[in-house]
Design a protein around this motif. Structure first.
Motif, PDB file in Angstrom:
ATOM      1  N   GLU A  43      -8.613  16.242  15.840  1.00 56.37           N
ATOM      2  CA  GLU A  43      -9.315  17.528  15.734  1.00 56.37           C
ATOM      3  C   GLU A  43      -8.390  18.690  16.066  1.00 56.37           C
ATOM      4  O   GLU A  43      -8.383  19.722  15.377  1.00 56.37           O
ATOM      5  CB  GLU A  43     -10.530  17.535  16.671  1.00 56.37           C
ATOM      6  CG  GLU A  43     -11.325  18.832  16.624  1.00 56.37           C
ATOM      7  CD  GLU A  43     -12.499  18.832  17.596  1.00 56.37           C
ATOM      8  OE1 GLU A  43     -13.264  19.802  17.584  1.00 56.37           O
ATOM      9  OE2 GLU A  43     -12.621  17.864  18.384  1.00 56.37           O
ATOM     10  N   ALA A  48      -6.846  14.886   8.694  1.00 52.84           N
ATOM     11  CA  ALA A  48      -7.771  13.779   8.468  1.00 52.84           C
ATOM     12  C   ALA A  48      -7.411  12.596   9.365  1.00 52.84           C
ATOM     13  O   ALA A  48      -6.242  12.404   9.717  1.00 52.84           O
ATOM     14  CB  ALA A  48      -7.730  13.354   7.002  1.00 52.84           C
ATOM     15  N   LYS A  49      -8.427  11.809   9.701  1.00 57.35           N
ATOM     16  CA  LYS A  49      -8.179  10.668  10.586  1.00 57.35           C
ATOM     17  C   LYS A  49      -7.184   9.690   9.981  1.00 57.35           C
ATOM     18  O   LYS A  49      -6.357   9.106  10.698  1.00 57.35           O
ATOM     19  CB  LYS A  49      -9.496   9.947  10.882  1.00 57.35           C
ATOM     20  CG  LYS A  49      -9.397   8.926  12.001  1.00 57.35           C
ATOM     21  CD  LYS A  49     -10.776   8.472  12.448  1.00 57.35           C
ATOM     22  CE  LYS A  49     -10.692   7.606  13.695  1.00 57.35           C
ATOM     23  NZ  LYS A  49     -12.045   7.230  14.206  1.00 57.35           N
ATOM     24  N   SER A  51      -4.625  10.330   8.419  1.00 58.45           N
ATOM     25  CA  SER A  51      -3.248  10.807   8.581  1.00 58.45           C
ATOM     26  C   SER A  51      -2.590  10.198   9.805  1.00 58.45           C
ATOM     27  O   SER A  51      -1.392   9.883   9.787  1.00 58.45           O
ATOM     28  CB  SER A  51      -3.225  12.337   8.696  1.00 58.45           C
ATOM     29  OG  SER A  51      -3.683  12.944   7.512  1.00 58.45           O
TER      30      SER A  51
END
Length: 219
Positions: A43, A48-49, A51
């Motif tokens: 966050e 993006a997760k 990544s």
């Protein structure tokens, strides 16, 4: 200035890897490796997760890269002051001057390697990264001790490293930003006791050959 800041100055957007690593440096160093979950890092980085897993494989991989970046930062700070000093003895004491600079940084929060290692299992990536940094620093002390003519460079290097460690602990736990100056004075007394008189042929302003900072791991 960090590489990310330089890129921002040129109008270039930092990569996902750079943003994740910058976020990890800020959050892990300030709050602790175990206290900060990967969702907060993601966050904070604004990526993006996927990544994180594409760049580092896992949280452990991110932590390892974070510690390697601290290695680079710390070693660069120490090596940056070396040209100020003309002899190996002076450069040994200069390491404590570099440490003093770090203690007066408003963001100083102790040793990243000590904090991470206290929470990590033996034999993992955190221990490997910490061992690499400590080996580099011990090697620097030992190589300079040999250059200065110490009869037992390894012992002197270990003793100076212990002073360095104690100073870091005092600066964090006692909130004593003068700890590096006290360690430097103790180191000077130790050098006076064990080193031969400085040689007249010492090359002024010449920095020693030292191990280079660890390259950031590419995930």
């Amino acid at each position: 200035m960090t590489a990310t800041a330089k890129e921002a100055g040129r109008g270039e957007r930092p990569s996902a890897r750079e943003r994740l690593l910058a976020a990890a440096n800020e959050l892990f160093y300030r709050e602790g490796v175990q206290s900060v979950g990967i969702d907060r890092v993601i966050e904070h980085a604004g990526v993006a997760k996927a990544s994180l897993y594409n760049c580092f494989g896992s949280k452990e991989g991110l932590v390892q890269a974070y510690l390697e970046s601290r290695h680079e930062r710390n070693s660069a700070r120490i090596l940056r002051v070396m040209p100020r000093y003309g002899t190996a003895r002076e450069r040994l004491l200069g390491i404590f001057d570099a440490q003093d600079e770090s203690f007066h940084d408003p963001e100083f929060n102790g040793c990243a390697f000590v904090a991470a290692s206290a929470e990590a299992p033996h034999g993992g990536a955190v221990e490997q990264a910490s061992d690499a940094y400590r080996g580099w620093l011990r090697g620097l002390f030992t190589s300079l001790a040999a250059e200065a003519g110490a009869p037992d460079p390894e012992t002197l290097g270990r003793q100076l490293h212990l002073l360095y460690d104690g100073s870091t602990l005092s600066a964090r736990m006692d909130r004593d930003r003068t700890a590096a100056a006290a360690a430097r004075a103790a180191a000077a007394a130790l050098l006076d006791a064990v080193l031969p008189p400085e040689r007249a042929d010492a090359a002024p302003g010449r920095a020693p050959a030292t191990p280079g900072p660890v390259a950031a791991r590419r995930a």
